[in-house]
Scaffold this motif. Sequence first.
Motif, PDB file in Angstrom:
ATOM      1  N   LEU A 196       0.818  -1.205   0.000  1.00 49.41           N
ATOM      2  CA  LEU A 196       0.000   0.000   0.000  1.00 49.41           C
ATOM      3  C   LEU A 196       0.858   1.263   0.000  1.00 49.41           C
ATOM      4  O   LEU A 196       0.561   2.232  -0.721  1.00 49.41           O
ATOM      5  N   GLU A 197       1.920   1.264   0.796  1.00 49.02           N
ATOM      6  CA  GLU A 197       2.795   2.442   0.821  1.00 49.02           C
ATOM      7  C   GLU A 197       3.499   2.641  -0.512  1.00 49.02           C
ATOM      8  O   GLU A 197       3.641   3.781  -0.987  1.00 49.02           O
ATOM      9  N   LEU A 198       3.950   1.566  -1.137  1.00 50.81           N
ATOM     10  CA  LEU A 198       4.611   1.696  -2.440  1.00 50.81           C
ATOM     11  C   LEU A 198       3.629   2.152  -3.516  1.00 50.81           C
ATOM     12  O   LEU A 198       3.978   2.966  -4.378  1.00 50.81           O
ATOM     13  N   CYS A 199       2.410   1.629  -3.474  1.00 50.44           N
ATOM     14  CA  CYS A 199       1.398   2.083  -4.439  1.00 50.44           C
ATOM     15  C   CYS A 199       1.074   3.554  -4.241  1.00 50.44           C
ATOM     16  O   CYS A 199       0.899   4.307  -5.218  1.00 50.44           O
ATOM     17  N   SER A 200       0.998   3.963  -2.975  1.00 44.68           N
ATOM     18  CA  SER A 200       0.742   5.378  -2.696  1.00 44.68           C
ATOM     19  C   SER A 200       1.875   6.252  -3.209  1.00 44.68           C
ATOM     20  O   SER A 200       1.632   7.309  -3.829  1.00 44.68           O
ATOM     21  N   TRP A 201       3.112   5.842  -2.976  1.00 47.06           N
ATOM     22  CA  TRP A 201       4.251   6.648  -3.445  1.00 47.06           C
ATOM     23  C   TRP A 201       4.290   6.676  -4.972  1.00 47.06           C
ATOM     24  O   TRP A 201       4.507   7.733  -5.565  1.00 47.06           O
ATOM     25  N   PHE A 202       4.065   5.531  -5.603  1.00 50.27           N
ATOM     26  CA  PHE A 202       4.077   5.473  -7.059  1.00 50.27           C
ATOM     27  C   PHE A 202       2.970   6.331  -7.656  1.00 50.27           C
ATOM     28  O   PHE A 202       3.198   7.044  -8.650  1.00 50.27           O
ATOM     29  N   TYR A 203       1.792   6.286  -7.073  1.00 49.37           N
ATOM     30  CA  TYR A 203       0.668   7.068  -7.601  1.00 49.37           C
ATOM     31  C   TYR A 203       0.953   8.559  -7.492  1.00 49.37           C
ATOM     32  O   TYR A 203       0.730   9.319  -8.455  1.00 49.37           O
ATOM     33  N   ARG A 204       1.442   9.016  -6.358  1.00 51.05           N
ATOM     34  CA  ARG A 204       1.667  10.448  -6.159  1.00 51.05           C
ATOM     35  C   ARG A 204       2.761  10.978  -7.078  1.00 51.05           C
ATOM     36  O   ARG A 204       2.612  12.046  -7.690  1.00 51.05           O
TER      37      ARG A 204
END
Length: 435
Positions: free
Chosen positions: A185-193
Motif C-alpha cells: 500500500l505504501e509503495l502504491c501510494s508513493w508510485f501514484y503520487r
Amino acid sequence: MGDERQSLLSQSNKSRAYERCASHAQDELHSFRTWLKWLCVDQSNPCTAALSWLVFLVFAILVPALSHFVLACGDCDSLHSRPYDTVAQLSLSAVAALSFISLSTFVRRYGLRRFLFFDKLRDESETVRKGYTQQFSRSLKILFIFVLPCFAAQSAYKIWWYTSGGTRIPFLGNVIVSNTVACVLELCSWFYRTMVFFLVCVLFRLICYLQILRMQDFALVFQVNSDVQSVLREHLRIRRHLKIISHRYRVFILWALIFITASQFASLLMTLRPNADVDIYHSGELAVCSVSLLAGLLIILRSAARITHKAQAVTSFAAKWHVCATIDSFDTTETETPVARMANEQILTLSSNGSTDLDDVGDEEDELDNTKLIPSYAYNTISFQKRQALVAYLENNRAGITVFGFMLDRGSLHTIFGIEFSLVLWLLGKTIGIS
C-alpha cells in the motif's frame, strides 16, 4: 488541374484526423486514454471521474496518514525511526493534490484532445505533425525514465524497513501478511503520487515541444519570398498559443515552485538540527522524495525557459533577415564596382553555406539558432520600411511562457536560483553559523 485536386484531397485527408476539437473514444488518443484509465486519472465520464477521485483520496491522503500515525514504529530501534516522514509525506501529498486537481481541471474544461493541441494540428505542416506525434509517443517512455529509478530506490528502502522489523502491528492477524500489505500500500501510494506529478510535468514538456516545432517551422517563412503580413499573422498565432499555455499552467507552476521550495527548506531545517540523524537509514526516504520533486520542477522550468528562448530567437532571426536584405540591396547598386560585387557575392555564398569553423557546432543549431546568411530571394520584394517595422514589432512584443506577467526565461531562472541560494545561506547562518 487534376494534380491540384488530388493534392487538395490528400491534404484534406491528412487534416481530417485532427479536425475534432472534443475528445472521442476512438481518436488518436485512444491508447493514451486507456493508460490514463489504468492510472485512475481519467475523468472522461462521471463513473471514471468518481473512481479517480476515490483512488486519489485513498493513495494521496488516507494511506500516507495511516502510514504516519498508525504504522509508524514508536518503540523500535534507532535504525527504524522515521524523523523525516512528516516532511516527505506532506510534500508528496501536497504536490500530488496540486497535480491531480490541475489535470482534472484541464481535462474537464478543455478535453484531452484540445488540451494537448491536437485540434490545432490541422493548421500545421506535415513536419510539425510528424514531430509532435513522435514526441507524444515518446512521452510515456520519458515519464517512466524519471519515475522508475526513484520508485526502485523507494521500494528497496521500504522492503528493508518492513523486513527488518520496522513495524510489528498484526492488523490482519499475521505479522508477515500485515507487513506485506502495508508495504504494498505504501509503495502504491508513493508510485501514484509521483506518477501524477510527473505526468503533468511531462505533458507540459510535450506542449512546449509542439510550440518549439512550430517556431522552427515559422523560421522557414523567412527563407521564402513571403510578405510581411503573412509573417506577422503567423507570429501573432504563435503568441496566442503561448498565452494560452501560460494561462493554463501558471497556477500549477507557481504553486509547484512554492510547495517544492517550502519542502526543501523544511528538509534542510530538520537535517541541520544539532541531534539530527542524517544517514541512509533515516533520511533515505526524504532524499528520494526531494530528488523526485526537484526533477519534476526542473522539467517544468527547463521546458518553459527553452520555449521562451526559442520565441525570443525569432527576433534575432528577423533582424538577421533584415540585415541581409539591406546588405544585398546596397550590393546591387550601380555605384559598386563589379570586382567588389563579385567579392561580396563570394563572401555571402561562403557564409550561407557554412565554413569549417561552423562544423564544430554540431547539432546545436536549428532553423532559428544558426549563423548562416539568408538567400536574397527571400526578401527581394519587401521594402526596407516594412522589414524595419516588422523587426521593431518583434523587438517590442517578446513572446514566451509567463507566470502572471513574469517571463520564464533564463534570466528568470538565474533570479530564482539567486533568491533560493540567498535563503539557503540565511538559513545556514541562523542554524550552524555560516555567514
